[in-house]
Motif scaffolding. Structure first.
Motif, PDB file in Angstrom:
ATOM      1  N   LYS A   1       0.841  -1.197   0.000  1.00  0.00           N
ATOM      2  CA  LYS A   1       0.000   0.000   0.000  1.00  0.00           C
ATOM      3  C   LYS A   1       0.878   1.249   0.000  1.00  0.00           C
ATOM      4  N   PHE A   2       0.526   2.216  -0.834  1.00  0.00           N
ATOM      5  CA  PHE A   2       1.257   3.480  -0.870  1.00  0.00           C
ATOM      6  C   PHE A   2       0.755   4.373   0.250  1.00  0.00           C
ATOM      7  N   ASP A   3       1.611   4.647   1.230  1.00  0.00           N
ATOM      8  CA  ASP A   3       1.186   5.376   2.420  1.00  0.00           C
ATOM      9  C   ASP A   3       2.297   6.320   2.895  1.00  0.00           C
ATOM     10  N   PRO A   4       2.273   7.584   2.442  1.00  0.00           N
ATOM     11  CA  PRO A   4       3.317   8.542   2.848  1.00  0.00           C
ATOM     12  C   PRO A   4       3.356   8.811   4.345  1.00  0.00           C
ATOM     13  N   SER A   5       2.245   8.523   5.054  1.00  0.00           N
ATOM     14  CA  SER A   5       2.222   8.800   6.493  1.00  0.00           C
ATOM     15  C   SER A   5       3.216   7.937   7.262  1.00  0.00           C
ATOM     16  N   ARG A   6       3.756   6.892   6.619  1.00  0.00           N
ATOM     17  CA  ARG A   6       4.794   6.082   7.277  1.00  0.00           C
ATOM     18  C   ARG A   6       5.987   6.968   7.678  1.00  0.00           C
ATOM     19  N   PHE A   7       6.158   8.080   6.963  1.00  0.00           N
ATOM     20  CA  PHE A   7       7.323   8.923   7.190  1.00  0.00           C
ATOM     21  C   PHE A   7       6.978  10.211   7.936  1.00  0.00           C
ATOM     22  N   GLU A   8       5.793  10.222   8.611  1.00  0.00           N
ATOM     23  CA  GLU A   8       5.447  11.353   9.471  1.00  0.00           C
ATOM     24  C   GLU A   8       6.495  11.523  10.558  1.00  0.00           C
ATOM     25  N   ASN A   9       6.925  10.399  11.097  1.00  0.00           N
ATOM     26  CA  ASN A   9       7.954  10.414  12.138  1.00  0.00           C
ATOM     27  C   ASN A   9       9.043   9.423  11.745  1.00  0.00           C
ATOM     28  N   PRO A  10      10.057   9.858  11.020  1.00  0.00           N
ATOM     29  CA  PRO A  10      11.100   8.943  10.544  1.00  0.00           C
ATOM     30  C   PRO A  10      11.764   8.159  11.665  1.00  0.00           C
ATOM     31  N   ALA A  11      11.787   8.719  12.884  1.00  0.00           N
ATOM     32  CA  ALA A  11      12.425   8.026  14.003  1.00  0.00           C
ATOM     33  C   ALA A  11      11.669   6.767  14.403  1.00  0.00           C
ATOM     34  N   SER A  12      10.395   6.670  13.966  1.00  0.00           N
ATOM     35  CA  SER A  12       9.607   5.486  14.315  1.00  0.00           C
ATOM     36  C   SER A  12       9.969   4.274  13.463  1.00  0.00           C
ATOM     37  N   ILE A  13      10.674   4.500  12.363  1.00  0.00           N
ATOM     38  CA  ILE A  13      11.106   3.399  11.502  1.00  0.00           C
ATOM     39  C   ILE A  13      12.377   2.813  12.089  1.00  0.00           C
ATOM     40  N   PRO A  14      12.403   1.513  12.365  1.00  0.00           N
ATOM     41  CA  PRO A  14      13.593   0.912  12.983  1.00  0.00           C
ATOM     42  C   PRO A  14      14.844   1.166  12.149  1.00  0.00           C
ATOM     43  N   PRO A  15      15.981   1.340  12.809  1.00  0.00           N
ATOM     44  CA  PRO A  15      17.233   1.585  12.071  1.00  0.00           C
ATOM     45  C   PRO A  15      17.525   0.458  11.082  1.00  0.00           C
ATOM     46  N   TYR A  16      18.116   0.827   9.964  1.00  0.00           N
ATOM     47  CA  TYR A  16      18.583  -0.109   8.933  1.00  0.00           C
ATOM     48  C   TYR A  16      17.444  -0.892   8.272  1.00  0.00           C
ATOM     49  N   CYS A  17      16.240  -0.325   8.296  1.00  0.00           N
ATOM     50  CA  CYS A  17      15.114  -0.975   7.606  1.00  0.00           C
ATOM     51  C   CYS A  17      14.724  -0.236   6.326  1.00  0.00           C
ATOM     52  N   PHE A  18      15.030   1.061   6.262  1.00  0.00           N
ATOM     53  CA  PHE A  18      14.762   1.865   5.070  1.00  0.00           C
ATOM     54  C   PHE A  18      16.113   2.412   4.615  1.00  0.00           C
ATOM     55  N   VAL A  19      16.662   1.815   3.547  1.00  0.00           N
ATOM     56  CA  VAL A  19      18.062   2.108   3.210  1.00  0.00           C
ATOM     57  C   VAL A  19      18.280   2.473   1.731  1.00  0.00           C
ATOM     58  N   PRO A  20      17.420   3.304   1.131  1.00  0.00           N
ATOM     59  CA  PRO A  20      17.674   3.658  -0.273  1.00  0.00           C
ATOM     60  C   PRO A  20      18.955   4.470  -0.443  1.00  0.00           C
ATOM     61  N   PHE A  21      19.393   5.136   0.645  1.00  0.00           N
ATOM     62  CA  PHE A  21      20.640   5.903   0.594  1.00  0.00           C
ATOM     63  C   PHE A  21      21.714   5.289   1.491  1.00  0.00           C
ATOM     64  N   GLY A  22      21.570   4.004   1.820  1.00  0.00           N
ATOM     65  CA  GLY A  22      22.510   3.382   2.736  1.00  0.00           C
ATOM     66  C   GLY A  22      22.124   3.682   4.174  1.00  0.00           C
ATOM     67  N   GLY A  23      23.075   3.528   5.083  1.00  0.00           N
ATOM     68  CA  GLY A  23      22.774   3.771   6.489  1.00  0.00           C
ATOM     69  C   GLY A  23      24.025   3.887   7.326  1.00  0.00           C
ATOM     70  N   GLY A  24      23.849   4.408   8.552  1.00  0.00           N
ATOM     71  CA  GLY A  24      24.962   4.522   9.472  1.00  0.00           C
ATOM     72  C   GLY A  24      26.109   5.331   8.888  1.00  0.00           C
ATOM     73  N   PRO A  25      27.341   4.921   9.180  1.00  0.00           N
ATOM     74  CA  PRO A  25      28.500   5.664   8.651  1.00  0.00           C
ATOM     75  C   PRO A  25      28.649   5.547   7.140  1.00  0.00           C
ATOM     76  N   ARG A  26      27.869   4.649   6.513  1.00  0.00           N
ATOM     77  CA  ARG A  26      27.959   4.442   5.067  1.00  0.00           C
ATOM     78  C   ARG A  26      26.826   5.124   4.313  1.00  0.00           C
ATOM     79  N   ILE A  27      26.126   6.039   4.948  1.00  0.00           N
ATOM     80  CA  ILE A  27      25.034   6.710   4.245  1.00  0.00           C
ATOM     81  C   ILE A  27      25.593   7.523   3.084  1.00  0.00           C
TER      82      ILE A  27
END
Length: 490
Positions: free
Chosen positions: A409-435
């Motif tokens: 489902k397309f739902d932009p509200s998932r990103f209302e609070n980016p901190a609510s998304i667990p780390p390293y689960c949304f990685v289109p730009f990488g993550g951590g020191p490798r972002i």
């Protein structure tokens, strides 16, 4: 008669050898796999599972292809890709392992086709202090504080592109699978990269660079057999031409600096101007060339794919389209005619960027990537042998229903609070020191482009096929042809 028998015997021996040599290669290839490695098959030498993966990507069935492996071997398995033994991993733990593990265990290591085309001194290949040195130099130009001053120039490039290739047209094809210049969003993003990052203005040199660049991308994920008429061979030749052109460009920028040009006029000039305490250039010419090629690919991939799928989304989802249009029209109506967008305008585009993030979740431009084990390491109860590749994928995590409920489902509200998304689960730009150091550049480029596309044009799709393929980036069926009409300016 003796001669005849001799020829027959020789032919028999040759036939036996031709049969035994491949058998010997397969047996020795398999013997290289030590005990405790993940289950799976390395397949034939050099080829392995490369053709199967590439075929699945081009038919947009790569996730299903990998799921079949998971059902057969489990969540961790060994395979061979592009001439190297590899271990396939995915999921939140895998992403954290890839992006957060220090270089004493795993390092950047692309498949041979990528490293040969982009060069061995780009940050995808560098480790340790070399990686930090070059990455810090790139970030000094690409960080938000630096990019703020270039919003106007990016605005100008987007408007020029639309004026040249959209105004007065009734139909455009948003993203070409073939190598063709013109009206596409990928051409728009390439122009922005050339102008802002490299100071290459419109003209013959930019067109030549664009041609070579597109051929380079074709061979990024390919079997590294350097024979005439192969994608790999054509990409190598294009890379060589592009590097030669960039070398000439660096020579010109060096002269400009000596004549008093600003060190912040573009990325190349910035890198040339960085000096250590002994006034020695920190980044070598070869590192500049290889990282310029990388940024061309990285900046082009994310932004052009994202813009293409956003246009398709707006055509198929009237509610999302209306909400984005309302946000952008609020910004446009407060701008005097002809005035460029500013950093403050981009900050107001909050809903538009949430839509972009959700689009990246569903259609990640980069399917996956590679690292290399620098020593025998443990992961998930298995051994990853020294010098083996680690192959990770993004989309399978971003479509995990335990992380993102109703993932289709397309739902932009998932990103209302980016901190609510667990780390390293949304990685289109990488993550951590490798972002990705170009994250902010991609955000600005996308928001500026969408502002002018949606406030100045309306469009409808001319192809009902919603499928897409990866080659290696996702491309909609038939390149997404659309019928366009101008909107009345506020």
């Amino acid at each position: 008669m003796d001669l005849f028998l001799s020829d027959t015997t020789m032919n028999t021996i040759i036939a036996i050898l031709l049969f035994l040599i491949p058998v010997f290669l397969v047996l020795t290839w398999r013997k290289r796999s030590p005990e405790r490695v993940p289950p799976g098959s390395l397949g034939l030498p050099l080829i392995g599972q490369s053709l199967g993966l590439l075929r699945a990507m081009r038919t947009n069935t790569a996730e299903e292809w990998l799921q079949k492996r998971i059902r057969k071997y489990g969540p961790i398995s060994k395979m061979s890709l592009f001439g190297k033994p590899a271990v396939f991993i995915y999921g939140q733990a895998a992403n954290k392992f890839v992006f957060a593990t220090d270089s004493s265990s795993i390092v950047n290591q692309q498949v041979k086709s990528i490293s040969a085309i982009l060069g061995d001194r780009c940050i995808l290949e560098l480790v340790g202090e070399d990686h930090k040195r070059v990455r810090d130099a790139l970030v000094s130009f690409l960080k938000p504080e630096s990019l703020k001053q270039y919003v106007g120039k990016m605005d100008e490039e987007v408007r020029n592109h639309l004026e040249m290739h959209w105004h007065g047209k009734e139909q455009v094809t948003v993203c070409y699978k073939t190598l063709k210049l013109g009206v596409t969003t990928d051409e728009d993003t390439f122009n922005i990269i050339c102008s802002l990052l490299f100071g290459v203005e419109r003209g013959l040199r930019r067109e030549k660079l664009a041609d070579d660049f597109r051929y380079m991308i074709e061979g990024m994920w390919s079997i590294p057999v350097n024979l005439p008429f192969t994608r790999y061979n054509r990409s190598l030749r294009s890379s060589a031409r592009a590097q030669k052109l960039l070398k000439h460009l660096i020579d010109e920028k060096r002269v400009d600096l000596e004549n008093g040009a600003s060190s912040r006029q573009d990325l190349i000039t910035c890198l040339l101007s960085i000096r250590d305490e002994k006034n020695k250039q920190v980044i070598s010419e070869r590192e500049i060339i290889h990282n310029v090629l990388l940024i061309m690919v990285a900046g082009y991939d994310t932004s052009s794919v994202l813009l293409t799928f956003l246009m398709r989304l707006f055509a198929n989802n009237p509610a999302i389209y209306a909400a984005v249009l309302q946000e952008q029209e609020e910004i446009a109506k407060n701008k005097p005619d002809g005035e460029h967008l500013t950093w403050e305008d981009l900050v107001k585009m909050k809903y538009t960027w949430k839509v972009a993030m959700e689009t990246l979740r569903l259609f990640p431009p980069v399917f996956g990537g590679f690292r290399k084990a620098v020593k025998d390491i443990e992961y998930g109860g298995y051994l990853i042998p020294k010098d083996w590749l680690i192959f990770w994928v993004t989309g399978m995590t971003q479509m995990d229903d335990t992380i993102f409920p109703e993932p289709s489902k397309f739902d932009p509200s998932r990103f209302e609070n980016p901190a609510s998304i667990p780390p390293y689960c949304f990685v289109p730009f990488g993550g951590g020191p490798r972002i990705c150091p170009g994250y902010e550049f991609a955000r600005i480029e996308t928001l500026v482009s969408i502002h002018y596309l949606i406030t100045r044009f309306t469009w409808k799709l001319l192809c009902s096929d919603n499928s897409f393929s990866r080659d290696p980036m996702p491309v909609p069926a038939k390149g997404l042809p659309v019928q366009i009409s101008p909107r009345k300016l506020l």
